[in-house]
Design a protein around this motif. Structure first.
Motif, PDB file in Angstrom:
ATOM      1  N   HIS A 143       0.849  -1.189   0.000  1.00  0.00           N
ATOM      2  CA  HIS A 143       0.000   0.000   0.000  1.00  0.00           C
ATOM      3  C   HIS A 143       0.885   1.239   0.000  1.00  0.00           C
ATOM      4  CE1 HIS A 143       0.863   0.640   4.281  1.00  0.00           C
ATOM      5  NE2 HIS A 143       0.598  -0.644   4.474  1.00  0.00           N
ATOM      6  N   ASN A 144       0.272   2.418  -0.153  1.00  0.00           N
ATOM      7  CA  ASN A 144       1.014   3.663  -0.288  1.00  0.00           C
ATOM      8  C   ASN A 144       1.480   4.254   1.037  1.00  0.00           C
ATOM      9  OD1 ASN A 144       0.800   3.625  -3.051  1.00  0.00           O
ATOM     10  ND2 ASN A 144      -0.862   5.129  -3.177  1.00  0.00           N
ATOM     11  N   GLY A 145       0.968   3.760   2.153  1.00  0.00           N
ATOM     12  CA  GLY A 145       1.290   4.371   3.440  1.00  0.00           C
ATOM     13  C   GLY A 145       2.622   3.911   4.010  1.00  0.00           C
ATOM     14  N   PRO A 146       2.929   4.366   5.222  1.00  0.00           N
ATOM     15  CA  PRO A 146       4.170   3.941   5.895  1.00  0.00           C
ATOM     16  C   PRO A 146       4.209   2.425   6.059  1.00  0.00           C
ATOM     17  CG  PRO A 146       3.169   5.806   7.034  1.00  0.00           C
ATOM     18  CD  PRO A 146       2.167   5.342   6.018  1.00  0.00           C
ATOM     19  N   GLY A 147       5.362   1.845   5.776  1.00  0.00           N
ATOM     20  CA  GLY A 147       5.493   0.396   5.865  1.00  0.00           C
ATOM     21  C   GLY A 147       4.753  -0.352   4.786  1.00  0.00           C
ATOM     22  N   GLY A 148       4.418   0.347   3.734  1.00  0.00           N
ATOM     23  CA  GLY A 148       3.615  -0.268   2.676  1.00  0.00           C
ATOM     24  C   GLY A 148       4.397  -1.085   1.682  1.00  0.00           C
ATOM     25  N   PHE A 283       5.661   4.130  -4.685  1.00  0.00           N
ATOM     26  CA  PHE A 283       6.744   3.731  -3.795  1.00  0.00           C
ATOM     27  C   PHE A 283       7.265   4.963  -3.044  1.00  0.00           C
ATOM     28  CE2 PHE A 283       6.680   0.116  -6.616  1.00  0.00           C
ATOM     29  CZ  PHE A 283       7.108  -0.942  -5.834  1.00  0.00           C
ATOM     30  N   PRO A 284       7.736   4.778  -1.821  1.00  0.00           N
ATOM     31  CA  PRO A 284       8.312   5.901  -1.069  1.00  0.00           C
ATOM     32  C   PRO A 284       9.474   6.533  -1.845  1.00  0.00           C
ATOM     33  CG  PRO A 284       8.002   4.006   0.358  1.00  0.00           C
ATOM     34  CD  PRO A 284       7.736   3.532  -1.035  1.00  0.00           C
ATOM     35  N   PRO A 285       9.699   7.841  -1.674  1.00  0.00           N
ATOM     36  CA  PRO A 285      10.756   8.538  -2.426  1.00  0.00           C
ATOM     37  C   PRO A 285      12.126   7.896  -2.295  1.00  0.00           C
ATOM     38  CG  PRO A 285       9.369  10.117  -1.268  1.00  0.00           C
ATOM     39  CD  PRO A 285       8.947   8.767  -0.807  1.00  0.00           C
ATOM     40  N   GLU A 286      12.466   7.417  -1.091  1.00  0.00           N
ATOM     41  CA  GLU A 286      13.795   6.819  -0.917  1.00  0.00           C
ATOM     42  C   GLU A 286      13.938   5.518  -1.706  1.00  0.00           C
ATOM     43  OE1 GLU A 286      11.227   5.536   2.623  1.00  0.00           O
ATOM     44  OE2 GLU A 286      11.550   7.337   1.399  1.00  0.00           O
ATOM     45  N   LEU A 287      12.846   4.776  -1.850  1.00  0.00           N
ATOM     46  CA  LEU A 287      12.909   3.547  -2.643  1.00  0.00           C
ATOM     47  C   LEU A 287      12.893   3.859  -4.141  1.00  0.00           C
ATOM     48  CD1 LEU A 287      10.642   1.054  -0.657  1.00  0.00           C
ATOM     49  CD2 LEU A 287      13.075   1.531  -0.444  1.00  0.00           C
ATOM     50  N   GLU A 288      12.170   4.900  -4.516  1.00  0.00           N
ATOM     51  CA  GLU A 288      12.194   5.322  -5.921  1.00  0.00           C
ATOM     52  C   GLU A 288      13.604   5.750  -6.307  1.00  0.00           C
ATOM     53  OE1 GLU A 288      10.300   4.971  -8.268  1.00  0.00           O
ATOM     54  OE2 GLU A 288       8.200   5.031  -7.668  1.00  0.00           O
ATOM     55  N   ALA A 289      14.298   6.424  -5.390  1.00  0.00           N
ATOM     56  CA  ALA A 289      15.671   6.834  -5.667  1.00  0.00           C
ATOM     57  C   ALA A 289      16.577   5.615  -5.834  1.00  0.00           C
ATOM     58  CB  ALA A 289      16.184   7.738  -4.542  1.00  0.00           C
ATOM     59  N   GLU A 290      16.376   4.597  -5.001  1.00  0.00           N
ATOM     60  CA  GLU A 290      17.162   3.369  -5.117  1.00  0.00           C
ATOM     61  C   GLU A 290      16.930   2.672  -6.454  1.00  0.00           C
ATOM     62  OE1 GLU A 290      16.654   0.532  -2.025  1.00  0.00           O
ATOM     63  OE2 GLU A 290      17.274   1.890  -0.410  1.00  0.00           O
ATOM     64  N   CYS A 291      15.710   2.780  -6.956  1.00  0.00           N
ATOM     65  CA  CYS A 291      15.317   2.031  -8.153  1.00  0.00           C
ATOM     66  C   CYS A 291      15.384   2.859  -9.432  1.00  0.00           C
ATOM     67  CB  CYS A 291      13.901   1.493  -7.979  1.00  0.00           C
ATOM     68  SG  CYS A 291      13.708   0.328  -6.608  1.00  0.00           S
ATOM     69  N   ALA A 292      15.873   4.087  -9.340  1.00  0.00           N
ATOM     70  CA  ALA A 292      15.911   4.953 -10.519  1.00  0.00           C
ATOM     71  C   ALA A 292      16.887   4.415 -11.564  1.00  0.00           C
ATOM     72  CB  ALA A 292      16.304   6.370 -10.113  1.00  0.00           C
ATOM     73  N   ALA A 293      16.448   4.440 -12.810  1.00  0.00           N
ATOM     74  CA  ALA A 293      17.308   4.000 -13.907  1.00  0.00           C
ATOM     75  C   ALA A 293      18.297   5.102 -14.255  1.00  0.00           C
ATOM     76  CB  ALA A 293      16.466   3.653 -15.128  1.00  0.00           C
ATOM     77  N   ALA A 294      19.470   4.718 -14.700  1.00  0.00           N
ATOM     78  CA  ALA A 294      20.482   5.688 -15.102  1.00  0.00           C
ATOM     79  C   ALA A 294      20.040   6.405 -16.372  1.00  0.00           C
ATOM     80  CB  ALA A 294      21.812   4.984 -15.335  1.00  0.00           C
ATOM     81  N   PRO A 295      20.338   7.689 -16.502  1.00  0.00           N
ATOM     82  CA  PRO A 295      19.985   8.417 -17.732  1.00  0.00           C
ATOM     83  C   PRO A 295      20.633   7.770 -18.953  1.00  0.00           C
ATOM     84  CG  PRO A 295      20.665   9.938 -15.995  1.00  0.00           C
ATOM     85  CD  PRO A 295      20.996   8.562 -15.506  1.00  0.00           C
ATOM     86  N   GLY A 296      19.842   7.621 -20.005  1.00  0.00           N
ATOM     87  CA  GLY A 296      20.362   7.030 -21.230  1.00  0.00           C
ATOM     88  C   GLY A 296      20.665   5.556 -21.132  1.00  0.00           C
ATOM     89  N   ASP A 297      20.028   4.874 -20.205  1.00  0.00           N
ATOM     90  CA  ASP A 297      20.249   3.439 -20.017  1.00  0.00           C
ATOM     91  C   ASP A 297      19.993   2.690 -21.331  1.00  0.00           C
ATOM     92  OD1 ASP A 297      20.299   0.791 -19.283  1.00  0.00           O
ATOM     93  OD2 ASP A 297      18.784   0.961 -17.717  1.00  0.00           O
ATOM     94  N   PRO A 298      20.995   2.019 -21.894  1.00  0.00           N
ATOM     95  CA  PRO A 298      20.809   1.346 -23.186  1.00  0.00           C
ATOM     96  C   PRO A 298      19.929   0.104 -23.101  1.00  0.00           C
ATOM     97  CG  PRO A 298      22.981   0.857 -22.299  1.00  0.00           C
ATOM     98  CD  PRO A 298      22.376   1.893 -21.389  1.00  0.00           C
ATOM     99  N   TYR A 299      19.706  -0.401 -21.890  1.00  0.00           N
ATOM    100  CA  TYR A 299      18.903  -1.618 -21.743  1.00  0.00           C
ATOM    101  C   TYR A 299      17.479  -1.339 -21.269  1.00  0.00           C
ATOM    102  CZ  TYR A 299      23.365  -3.955 -22.314  1.00  0.00           C
ATOM    103  OH  TYR A 299      24.569  -4.391 -22.818  1.00  0.00           O
ATOM    104  N   ALA A 300      17.150  -0.078 -21.098  1.00  0.00           N
ATOM    105  CA  ALA A 300      15.789   0.264 -20.692  1.00  0.00           C
ATOM    106  C   ALA A 300      14.828   0.002 -21.846  1.00  0.00           C
ATOM    107  CB  ALA A 300      15.713   1.724 -20.262  1.00  0.00           C
ATOM    108  N   LEU A 301      13.779  -0.759 -21.573  1.00  0.00           N
ATOM    109  CA  LEU A 301      12.793  -1.070 -22.603  1.00  0.00           C
ATOM    110  C   LEU A 301      11.644  -0.067 -22.553  1.00  0.00           C
ATOM    111  CD1 LEU A 301      12.506  -4.964 -22.351  1.00  0.00           C
ATOM    112  CD2 LEU A 301      14.021  -3.589 -23.779  1.00  0.00           C
ATOM    113  N   PRO A 302      11.182   0.380 -23.719  1.00  0.00           N
ATOM    114  CA  PRO A 302      10.035   1.305 -23.728  1.00  0.00           C
ATOM    115  C   PRO A 302       8.787   0.618 -23.194  1.00  0.00           C
ATOM    116  CG  PRO A 302      10.570   0.564 -25.960  1.00  0.00           C
ATOM    117  CD  PRO A 302      11.673   0.087 -25.079  1.00  0.00           C
TER     118      PRO A 302
END
Length: 331
Positions: A143-148, A283-302
């Motif tokens: 869920h979207n809340g704390p501990g979600g 996802f919480p902002p800190e987890l979104e930061a952990e999971c952010a893709a690198a700019p120009g990632d050549p393996y990122a699929l549309p």
């Protein structure tokens, strides 16, 4: 088909014998070719993301039928109440009669809500599961809340992956993860991807996950034409229609615009309206930061705007048909 909603996954228990026999090991994924089994919704050098098994049945037949029954019960209660008041001069007697009829009429919709509708309506559009190969973590969204979000290390001895079976229909399989305590008692259960009717669909999905986490995004697919995201989790009318077509199977597909259109149309409308009541997972902002893709990632699929958007490419479509035929012959 509705396993996990009703009956709910059983916890506070030991592993069943059939679960132990169906365990999936990250260091021995088997010889199956990698495939996302239509459950992947994001792929890049950092994160591989799937939806869960409930996405496939969201707003479908059970929700449509129970919602219709609930509305019918309430409409009948209103009609009978007006009729009693108009026909009977004794207001007290009318109210007692309405109460006697109204209690069961209200009780049935409340029962439907408790058993199923509360788990589908006004919830989340989907419940994503992320595999992060940089942090070596798995993120299970609740869920979207704390501990979600439940975060588990990849390779943890307390994360037990196996091929799960449906409660109503044991022929259905899904990729399931039990989170265990130190006494190997099941504490929580999550699913990854959709349910299917063959073990191989799940083993192919597991092979993709293991390749991604072990060898990286460049080694995940056997053919460049396999590097495609097919599923879109957006609750658009077009996506709802296409998911209904998938769920109804190939036999009835030629009749979708003719004889079977009332059923296809009703299911599509039910799914679309259900999505309208739901909110997107965040996802919480800190987890979104952990999971952010690198700019120009050549393996990122549309990510497709709608389901099977990239199947309009003849080469991708031909490759998908080839893989389907090979899979059917092998089985």
């Amino acid at each position: 088909m509705l396993t996990g909603w009703h009956p709910e996954f059983r916890t506070r228990r030991a592993l069943f014998r059939n679960e132990e026999a169906a365990q999936l090991l990250k260091d021995a994924p088997g010889s199956h070719g990698p495939d996302d089994a239509f459950g992947m919704i994001s792929f890049n050098s950092t994160v591989l993301e799937f939806t869960d098994r409930t996405f496939k049945v969201k707003g479908m037949a059970a929700t449509m039928n129970l919602s219709t029954c609930s509305i019918a019960f309430f409409a009948f209660l209103v009609w009978i109440s007006i009729d009693f008041i108009q026909m009977d001069d004794d207001l007290v007697e009318s109210m007692l009669s309405i109460l006697m009829i109204g209690v069961p009429l209200v009780g049935f919709p409340l029962h439907f809500w408790h058993v199923h509708l509360r788990k589908d309506l006004f919830q989340y559009t989907h419940y994503p599961v992320r595999f992060n190969r940089i942090t070596r973590k798995i993120y299970f969204f609740r869920h979207n809340g704390p501990g979600g979000v439940v975060v588990v290390p990849w390779g943890s001895p307390y994360a037990f992956f196996h091929i799960g079976r449906g409660e109503q229909d044991p022929s259905l399989r899904d990729l399931r993860c039990h989170l265990l305590d130190r006494h190997r008692q099941v504490q929580q259960t999550f699913t990854i991807g959709h349910f299917w009717n063959h073990d191989d669909d799940i083993r192919e999905q597991w092979a993709l996950i293991c390749r991604y986490m072990k060898d990286g995004p460049e080694q995940c697919f056997d053919d460049p034409l396999d590097r495609v995201i097919t599923l879109s989790p957006k609750g658009t009318l077009r996506n709802c229609w296409m998911l209904v077509c998938l769920m109804m199977g190939t036999t009835l597909f030629p009749l979708r615009y003719t004889l079977m259109f009332p059923i296809y149309g009703a299911l599509t409308l039910s799914r679309w309206l259900t999505f309208k009541t739901c909110r997107a997972p965040v996802f919480p902002p800190e987890l979104e930061a952990e999971c952010a893709a690198a700019p120009g990632d050549p393996y990122a699929l549309p990510e497709p705007r709608f389901m099977a958007e990239f199947a309009s490419d003849p080469a991708i479509y031909a490759r998908a048909l080839q893989r389907h035929r090979e899979r059917m012959l092998w089985r």
